[in-house]
Design a protein around this motif. Structure first.
Motif, PDB file in Angstrom:
ATOM      1  N   ILE A  20     -14.194   8.604 -21.838  1.00  0.00           N
ATOM      2  CA  ILE A  20     -13.126   7.617 -21.660  1.00  0.00           C
ATOM      3  C   ILE A  20     -13.632   6.365 -20.943  1.00  0.00           C
ATOM      4  CG2 ILE A  20     -11.307   9.339 -21.679  1.00  0.00           C
ATOM      5  CD1 ILE A  20     -11.170   9.186 -18.649  1.00  0.00           C
ATOM      6  N   GLY A  21     -14.969   6.248 -20.855  1.00  0.00           N
ATOM      7  CA  GLY A  21     -15.555   5.019 -20.343  1.00  0.00           C
ATOM      8  C   GLY A  21     -15.802   4.954 -18.855  1.00  0.00           C
ATOM      9  N   LEU A  22     -15.662   6.076 -18.142  1.00  0.00           N
ATOM     10  CA  LEU A  22     -15.929   6.095 -16.704  1.00  0.00           C
ATOM     11  C   LEU A  22     -17.302   6.705 -16.437  1.00  0.00           C
ATOM     12  CD1 LEU A  22     -12.484   7.316 -15.304  1.00  0.00           C
ATOM     13  CD2 LEU A  22     -13.368   4.982 -15.390  1.00  0.00           C
ATOM     14  N   PRO A  23     -17.947   6.367 -15.325  1.00  0.00           N
ATOM     15  CA  PRO A  23     -19.230   6.970 -14.996  1.00  0.00           C
ATOM     16  C   PRO A  23     -19.111   8.480 -14.809  1.00  0.00           C
ATOM     17  CG  PRO A  23     -18.830   5.028 -13.640  1.00  0.00           C
ATOM     18  CD  PRO A  23     -17.544   5.342 -14.348  1.00  0.00           C
ATOM     19  N   PRO A  24     -20.086   9.270 -15.248  1.00  0.00           N
ATOM     20  CA  PRO A  24     -20.011  10.726 -15.102  1.00  0.00           C
ATOM     21  C   PRO A  24     -19.809  11.191 -13.665  1.00  0.00           C
ATOM     22  CG  PRO A  24     -21.767  10.141 -16.616  1.00  0.00           C
ATOM     23  CD  PRO A  24     -21.274   8.857 -16.005  1.00  0.00           C
ATOM     24  N   LEU A  25     -20.253  10.397 -12.690  1.00  0.00           N
ATOM     25  CA  LEU A  25     -20.124  10.837 -11.299  1.00  0.00           C
ATOM     26  C   LEU A  25     -18.663  11.049 -10.909  1.00  0.00           C
ATOM     27  CD1 LEU A  25     -19.161   8.368  -9.125  1.00  0.00           C
ATOM     28  CD2 LEU A  25     -21.354   7.445  -9.865  1.00  0.00           C
ATOM     29  N   VAL A  26     -17.752  10.292 -11.540  1.00  0.00           N
ATOM     30  CA  VAL A  26     -16.330  10.521 -11.292  1.00  0.00           C
ATOM     31  C   VAL A  26     -15.941  11.910 -11.784  1.00  0.00           C
ATOM     32  CG1 VAL A  26     -13.988   9.710 -11.786  1.00  0.00           C
ATOM     33  CG2 VAL A  26     -15.830   8.055 -11.437  1.00  0.00           C
ATOM     34  N   GLY A  27     -16.532  12.331 -12.902  1.00  0.00           N
ATOM     35  CA  GLY A  27     -16.285  13.672 -13.413  1.00  0.00           C
ATOM     36  C   GLY A  27     -16.814  14.753 -12.508  1.00  0.00           C
ATOM     37  N   TYR A  28     -17.967  14.502 -11.886  1.00  0.00           N
ATOM     38  CA  TYR A  28     -18.524  15.489 -10.965  1.00  0.00           C
ATOM     39  C   TYR A  28     -17.610  15.676  -9.756  1.00  0.00           C
ATOM     40  CZ  TYR A  28     -22.638  14.156 -13.713  1.00  0.00           C
ATOM     41  OH  TYR A  28     -23.500  13.875 -14.736  1.00  0.00           O
ATOM     42  N   LEU A  29     -17.058  14.558  -9.266  1.00  0.00           N
ATOM     43  CA  LEU A  29     -16.089  14.655  -8.168  1.00  0.00           C
ATOM     44  C   LEU A  29     -14.852  15.455  -8.597  1.00  0.00           C
ATOM     45  CD1 LEU A  29     -16.177  11.001  -6.805  1.00  0.00           C
ATOM     46  CD2 LEU A  29     -16.788  13.030  -5.513  1.00  0.00           C
ATOM     47  N   ALA A  30     -14.364  15.120  -9.795  1.00  0.00           N
ATOM     48  CA  ALA A  30     -13.185  15.834 -10.299  1.00  0.00           C
ATOM     49  C   ALA A  30     -13.481  17.313 -10.485  1.00  0.00           C
ATOM     50  CB  ALA A  30     -12.730  15.211 -11.626  1.00  0.00           C
TER      51      ALA A  30
END
Length: 523
Positions: A20-30
């Protein structure tokens, strides 16, 4: 095996977030927070372990070491870095401490320590975002990293005072570290290009820098950064950074997972995080006007401020020593700021183009020495981006076209080219105000050799917008990017690897006398 579950969650959610266009690091936090939530209702284990904490720490050290490899220390000793960081720290503490004292009914000591923790910006996030956009050595990138280093030094002082400890007398040894640079250069030269190069990076970042600085009472993060900076001027420093890239990325996943796995917040923690998130724009606005006060242009001030508009993992470290009961609220606050800051920085250049008419009017009429507008004079060929491709293009064209000029956003690289006899000046092709002050009366051709696709698109669009009708050519690694560059206004965009193959074949035919094979028709 909890680690297998953690890795699976990190990959799946990181992939979804990237989609969805966000950096993967945001996913790691989630992923960390999802694991914390599942642990409360299932048999999944989601507790921070010593192994995860150690991996996270190694990731931070390697990141700071690679940042140091791209850092010119002389760029830190500048008014905008020292003055901007100290003034921002002081003003933030003066404003935030009373507000937190009144809003959350805290004692003054707790309110002040929380204000200090919130005054810092994330070195990990900012460095990672700037690195991904290849802007660490751009002017605004260097200012941002310089301010972050100053903030880290302030945090180290605060932690030392809060813990009641001071560096040992052996810490004075660090002032003699520059004497080791010749030895480090020889080790880097002798390490070759394979696994020894990686091991040397790990040795300097984790052992000599990390453990060495800890042994004398200093921060291991500072040690990793210092040893990286000591190698920054070596010709192979970037090769070393690339060799550590995958190791660093894997370890940093542990850092972001650790934040989320730390625990789910209670109501007070959520309220605190939301309030801090609402105050986040004030942090960026303060940075913006302070940097304008030091004569930076609106664009540089905006990009620097946006990369610093977040809260820092160093705030968590300070809290772990001085305010352990506030660790989870601060962790949620830092995480939420990452979620806000990461996508904004992804579209930083586009945001500035939209906001420029409103915010440029605040900039000073006096210019910072690194941001003077230029005139191309009688230049007929312009090469934008003086990396390997741009330099090769310049050197090939120069004997045929003496009226050639190169542009680059890295002053150190510009100085190196000037010392080698090339006509190269400082300019950031992605700077909207650069185009507004640009004079190009004799320009006929432009080569777009920047690394960043966004820079090529902006340059192509601005050249055509300014009425340039000459030839624009670019290079890129991917066919879809080539099409975007053509749509933006370039006459042609060549695929780098395809052109390399054509050049190799051309050299083969020139040197070997190879003739085109004659194909016989079958009888």
């Amino acid at each position: 095996m909890p680690e297998a579950i953690w890795i699976s969650f990190a990959f799946v959610i990181g992939l979804l977030v990237k989609g969805i266009g966000l950096p993967p690091l945001v996913g790691y936090l989630a992923a960390g927070f999802v694991l914390s939530g599942l642990a409360a209702n299932t048999s999944i284990t989601a507790e921070p372990t010593d192994v995860l904490a150690h991996i996270a720490h190694l990731g931070v050290l390697l990141l700071l070491f690679t940042v140091g490899l791209k850092l010119k220390l002389r760029s830190i000793v500048s008014p905008e870095v020292i003055g901007g960081s100290l003034l921002h720290f002081a003003i933030t503490c003066v404003v935030f401490a009373p507000g937190l004292y009144l809003l959350f009914d805290l004692d003054w000591t707790t309110a002040l320590m929380l204000a200090i923790a919130l005054s810092f910006s994330s070195t990990v996030l900012a460095a990672k975002v700037l690195e991904s956009k290849r802007e660490l050595r751009a002017f605004h990138g260097r200012v941002a990293i310089g301010i972050l280093i100053m903030q880290d030094l302030i945090a180290l002082v605060v932690m030392s005072l809060a813990a009641g400890k001071t560096p040992s007398e052996w810490a004075l040894i660090v002032f003699g570290l520059p004497l080791l640079r010749p030895l480090l250069y020889k080790l880097l030269d002798a390490s070759g290009h394979d696994e020894l190069l990686v091991l040397l990076g790990l040795l300097l970042a984790l052992v000599v820098g990390g453990l060495g600085f800890e042994a004398v009472g200093l921060s291991s993060e500072l040690g990793a950064l210092v040893f990286g900076a000591m190698l920054a001027n070596h010709p192979r420093s970037q090769e070393l950074a690339k060799s550590l890239w995958s190791v660093k990325e894997i370890f940093l996943v542990g850092f972001f997972l650790q934040i989320g796995i730390g625990g789910l917040p209670d109501q007070q923690a959520l309220i605190f995080a939301v309030v801090a998130a609402l105050l986040l724009p004030l942090k960026g606005i303060l940075f913006y006007f302070l940097l304008l006060g030091f004569r930076l242009r609106a664009r540089s001030s905006f990009l620097t401020s946006l990369s610093l508009t977040n809260y820092s993992e160093f705030g968590l470290i300070v809290a772990s020593i001085a305010l352990p009961e506030w660790l989870i609220p601060l962790a949620i606050t830092v995480s939420l700021s990452f979620v806000i800051s990461a996508p904004l920085n992804r579209f930083a250049h586009s945001l500035f183009e939209k906001l420029a008419p409103r915010i440029v009017r605040f900039e000073s009429k006096k210019r910072h020495p690194d941001e003077q507008p230029i005139s191309l004079g009688d230049t007929r060929v312009l090469v934008m981006g003086m990396g390997r491709t741009g330099t090769a293009t310049y050197d090939w064209l120069q004997p045929h076209e003496p009226k050639i000029m190169g542009l680059d956003s890295d002053p150190a690289k510009m100085e190196k080219h000037q010392q080698e006899g090339r006509n190269v000046v400082f300019a950031d092709a992605e700077d909207n105000t650069f185009w507004q002050g640009l004079h190009m009366p004799a320009l006929q051709s432009v080569v777009l050799a920047m690394n960043d696709i966004e820079g090529k698109l902006i340059a192509a669009r601005m050249l055509r917008k300014l009425g340039f009708e000459g030839y624009i050519v670019a290079h890129t690694m991917y066919a879809d990017e080539a099409e975007k560059i053509r749509i933006a206004g370039a006459d042609e965009a060549y695929l780098t690897m395809s052109e390399t193959g054509v050049a190799l074949a051309s050299h083969l035919m020139d040197k070997s006398g190879l003739q085109t094979a004659q194909v016989r028709n079958p009888v």
